[in-house]
Design a protein around this motif. Structure first.
Motif, mmCIF file in Angstrom:
data_model
loop_
_atom_site.group_PDB
_atom_site.id
_atom_site.type_symbol
_atom_site.label_atom_id
_atom_site.label_comp_id
_atom_site.label_asym_id
_atom_site.label_seq_id
_atom_site.Cartn_x
_atom_site.Cartn_y
_atom_site.Cartn_z
ATOM 1 N N GLY A 137 0.675 -1.673 -0.153
ATOM 2 C CA GLY A 137 -0.015 0.038 -0.153
ATOM 3 C C GLY A 137 0.953 1.495 -0.149
ATOM 4 O O GLY A 137 0.533 2.189 0.652
ATOM 5 N N LEU A 138 1.569 1.140 -0.605
ATOM 6 C CA LEU A 138 3.057 2.262 -0.470
ATOM 7 C C LEU A 138 2.711 3.396 -1.938
ATOM 8 O O LEU A 138 3.690 4.291 -1.661
ATOM 9 C CB LEU A 138 4.549 2.097 -0.838
ATOM 10 N N GLU A 139 1.866 2.995 -2.757
ATOM 11 C CA GLU A 139 1.776 3.554 -4.244
ATOM 12 C C GLU A 139 2.110 5.641 -3.869
ATOM 13 O O GLU A 139 2.535 5.645 -4.572
ATOM 14 C CB GLU A 139 -0.037 2.942 -4.813
ATOM 15 N N GLU A 140 0.976 5.885 -2.778
ATOM 16 C CA GLU A 140 0.623 7.418 -2.839
ATOM 17 C C GLU A 140 2.281 7.881 -2.432
ATOM 18 O O GLU A 140 3.311 8.772 -2.709
ATOM 19 C CB GLU A 140 -0.031 7.383 -1.701
ATOM 20 N N VAL A 183 8.493 10.139 -7.033
ATOM 21 C CA VAL A 183 9.161 10.513 -7.901
ATOM 22 C C VAL A 183 8.727 11.422 -8.297
ATOM 23 O O VAL A 183 9.671 12.510 -9.054
ATOM 24 C CB VAL A 183 8.204 9.043 -8.969
ATOM 25 N N ALA A 184 7.345 11.598 -7.840
ATOM 26 C CA ALA A 184 7.168 13.601 -8.532
ATOM 27 C C ALA A 184 8.075 14.267 -7.692
ATOM 28 O O ALA A 184 8.558 15.215 -8.052
ATOM 29 C CB ALA A 184 5.462 14.195 -7.176
ATOM 30 N N ARG A 185 8.735 14.185 -6.517
ATOM 31 C CA ARG A 185 10.182 15.277 -5.767
ATOM 32 C C ARG A 185 10.926 14.825 -6.619
ATOM 33 O O ARG A 185 12.299 16.200 -7.078
ATOM 34 C CB ARG A 185 10.383 14.701 -4.098
ATOM 35 N N ALA A 204 14.337 17.607 -11.146
ATOM 36 C CA ALA A 204 14.541 17.643 -12.255
ATOM 37 C C ALA A 204 14.435 19.109 -13.129
ATOM 38 O O ALA A 204 15.314 18.990 -13.709
ATOM 39 C CB ALA A 204 14.414 16.382 -12.910
ATOM 40 N N VAL A 205 13.146 19.578 -13.193
ATOM 41 C CA VAL A 205 12.793 20.309 -13.711
ATOM 42 C C VAL A 205 13.147 21.914 -13.217
ATOM 43 O O VAL A 205 12.848 22.383 -14.167
ATOM 44 C CB VAL A 205 10.411 19.925 -13.974
#
Length: 600
Positions: A237-240, A246-248, A253-254
């Motif tokens: 249950g670690l999807e979030e 990944v978003a961080r 990178a952005v």
């Protein structure tokens, strides 16, 4: 066969990665000189051709000025014919010589890049897998893909253009001086702005692009870890949590990329200011010299055209600094790996007397103060098949990788046939022990070529025999083109069970005396599990084998079972002996049997 991907050696979020080294600027320049040294004749030939082409092209401006003078003197139309013919001759000659020069420079760049790539791959393949795991596969992946692409683009496009631009700048300034030294002085008014702009850009670009490559590597490492462990992520249950990671990484990178974009935009604005200053100065000088009678209208026109022609090479040279900085950052990362010493080989490597494995007092930890193995003693007799069982996190995979030579133990010794692993050396260990994991890479190309990576001299009959021994010959021959079918990326997609069978066939073709199977049948699924377990048993037949058993049915058929818990060996014996003892293995077997019964 593969050596498996990451372990618990690094923090879950990848913050403690020990990235592979990056060469200093001085070392990168020295490496380029070393690579260029054998090709000096090619370099001088390309440079000479570019100089000749540029010098010929500089005849265009005075010829155009001559036409202006003829028009100003109201000369007859026929007087212009000779000048026009010369312009055509200049264009043709310049085109031919430019093509020759750029082809020579491109060949030089491609040759040097090929040498660097070969050296990089040689070092990368020779790196201890423990070092690669600590760095994270993303770091090495970005270097061998993104960094190589950047350098290749610079070699194919930037290097030839930069060489031509620099020569054009020098010769054009010389041509302005020949027309009148005052034109040269006027043109040089743009230089302070351009030099200041270049220095300002270089100071900001080097750290930004280096940071960008690191951020890209961290981003790719996080993506690889999340996607590769997607089943575990979903199960826990670690999807979030992983989505946030990944978003961080992506936003980091952005942000770094946008800093680079803003830097480039400001760079272009400053360049335009320099151009306007220089052109205005040359036009003013031309107006003054023509009025004073020191130059003709055609000469002033040629001077203005010369300076205007500088826009392209000057801008190209300065703009190419952008590509050069990116390529230099990538080059320093490649050189950093290419400079790594190859693993030392013993002067007189020991020879295993037999296919036995002896582990004595073995201890290991990935992080100081957090041991994962404690005082392991284990002996595998020649030809014996031993199964390792235990709960997740018991240390089974770590022990398997230590015996396969993937990691160096923190304490204790491992001997193959009585010879210590260090005395054997990495090459001999690889010949003696083969590791097969559940993570198998299928190389792009014909299936037969994939198999021959394990046995380069294998005949077609030997390939078929290896496939037959693991019950894979039927489906392999049923492929669209049989063993010539292209598999891997862009080719025919193999199922998980077929991929695992392919790894077992490679094991047979490699023919090592010792085999380590780390859950090599785990990805098969319940349908093909029993068939693949039988195939694995045939693949290790006649070899000393250590099998990290994913299913206890696989352990039950082993000669001996070793039970691990919390990094220690707690039980050892045959299947019947351990069941009769009523200990940890008996409990595991009962739970396993209940699960199978419930599932059926």
């Amino acid at each position: 066969m593969t050596a498996g991907q990451g372990t618990s050696a690094a923090a879950a979020d990848g913050e403690e990665r020990e990235l592979l080294p990056v060469a200093t600027a001085a070392r990168t320049r020295a490496a380029v000189r070393e690579l260029l040294r054998p090709y000096r004749a090619l370099a001088w030939g390309g440079f000479a051709a570019v100089v000749v082409a540029t010098a010929i092209g500089l005849l265009t401006q005075p010829l155009l000025g001559r036409i202006v003078d003829l028009a100003a003197d109201r000369a007859p139309a026929g007087a212009i014919t000779t000048t026009v013919v010369l312009l055509v001759a200049v264009a043709v000659t310049q085109g031919v010589s430019t093509g020759l020069g750029l082809s020579l420079v491109s060949r030089l760049g491609e040759t040097v890049l090929a040498r660097l790539r070969e050296r990089f791959v040689e070092r990368a393949l020779g790196l201890p897998l423990e070092q690669v795991e600590k760095a994270g596969s993303g770091d090495l992946t970005v270097r061998v893909t993104g960094d190589v692409s950047l350098i290749a683009g610079a070699v194919r496009n930037a290097l030839p253009e930069l060489a031509r631009s620099l020569v054009a700048i020098v010769l054009t300034l010389g041509a302005l001086a020949v027309l009148d030294w005052r034109f040269l002085l006027a043109a040089l008014l743009a230089v302070p702005v351009q030099v200041h702009t270049a220095r300002w850009y270089l100071r900001g670009a080097v750290p930004v692009y280096a940071e960008q490559r690191v951020a890209s590597g961290a981003q790719q490492q996080q993506l690889l870890g999340t996607i590769g462990g997607s089943s575990t992520v979903r199960a826990l249950g670690l999807e979030e949590d992983h989505a946030e990671r990944v978003a961080r990484r992506s936003w980091t990178a952005v942000e770094v990329t946008m800093r680079g974009v803003r830097l480039v935009l400001s760079f272009y604005c400053r360049l335009h200011i320099g151009e306007f200053i220089g052109l205005a100065a040359v036009l003013a000088a031309g107006f003054w010299l023509v009025r004073e009678g020191s130059a003709s209208l055609g000469t002033a026109t040629a001077a203005a055209l010369y300076f205007h022609s500088l826009f392209t090479p000057v801008n190209a040279a300065l703009v190419l600094l952008d590509d050069a900085q990116k390529a230099t950052a990538g080059l320093s990362r490649l050189v950093g790996v290419a400079d790594l010493p190859l693993p030392a080989q013993p002067e007189r490597p020991a020879t295993p007397r037999d296919a036995s494995v002896t582990v004595t007092g073995l201890g290991h930890s990935y992080e100081p103060g957090h041991p994962v193995l404690h005082d392991i003693d284990l002996t595998l007799r020649p030809g014996e098949r031993v199964a390792l069982v235990g709960a997740s996190g018991a240390g089974k995979t770590t022990l398997a990788k230590l015996i396969a030579g993937i990691h160096r133990p923190a304490s204790g010794t491992i001997r193959l046939g009585g010879a210590d692993l260090d005395a054997l050396g990495p090459a001999a260990v690889r010949r003696t022990v083969a590791l097969v994991t559940q993570e198998v890479h299928v190389f792009a190309g014909p299936l037969a070529d994939d198999l021959r990576l394990a046995g380069p001299d294998a005949t077609d009959a030997e390939l078929r025999d290896a496939l037959d021994r693991v019950d894979a010959l039927g489906w392999a021959e049923a492929l669209p083109d049989g063993l010539d079918t292209v598999v891997g990326e862009g080719g025919h997609r193999l199922t998980s069970a077929q991929t695992q069978a392919l790894a077992l066939a490679r094991l047979i073709l490699t023919d090592p005396p010792v085999a380590v199977l780390d859950e090599a049948t785990a990805e098969a699924g319940s349908t093909g599990a029993r068939a693949l377990e039988k195939a694995a048993a045939r693949a290790v037949d006649g070899r000393t084998a250590l099998v990290v058993a994913h299913r206890l049915t696989q352990a039950a058929t082993a000669d001996r079972i070793v039970v691990m818990d919390a990094g220690r060996i707690v039980e050892t014996g045959t299947h019947d002996e351990l069941r009769a003892a009523g200990g940890r293995y008996a409990a595991l077997w009962e739970a396993w049997s209940d699960t199978r019964a419930a599932g059926s």
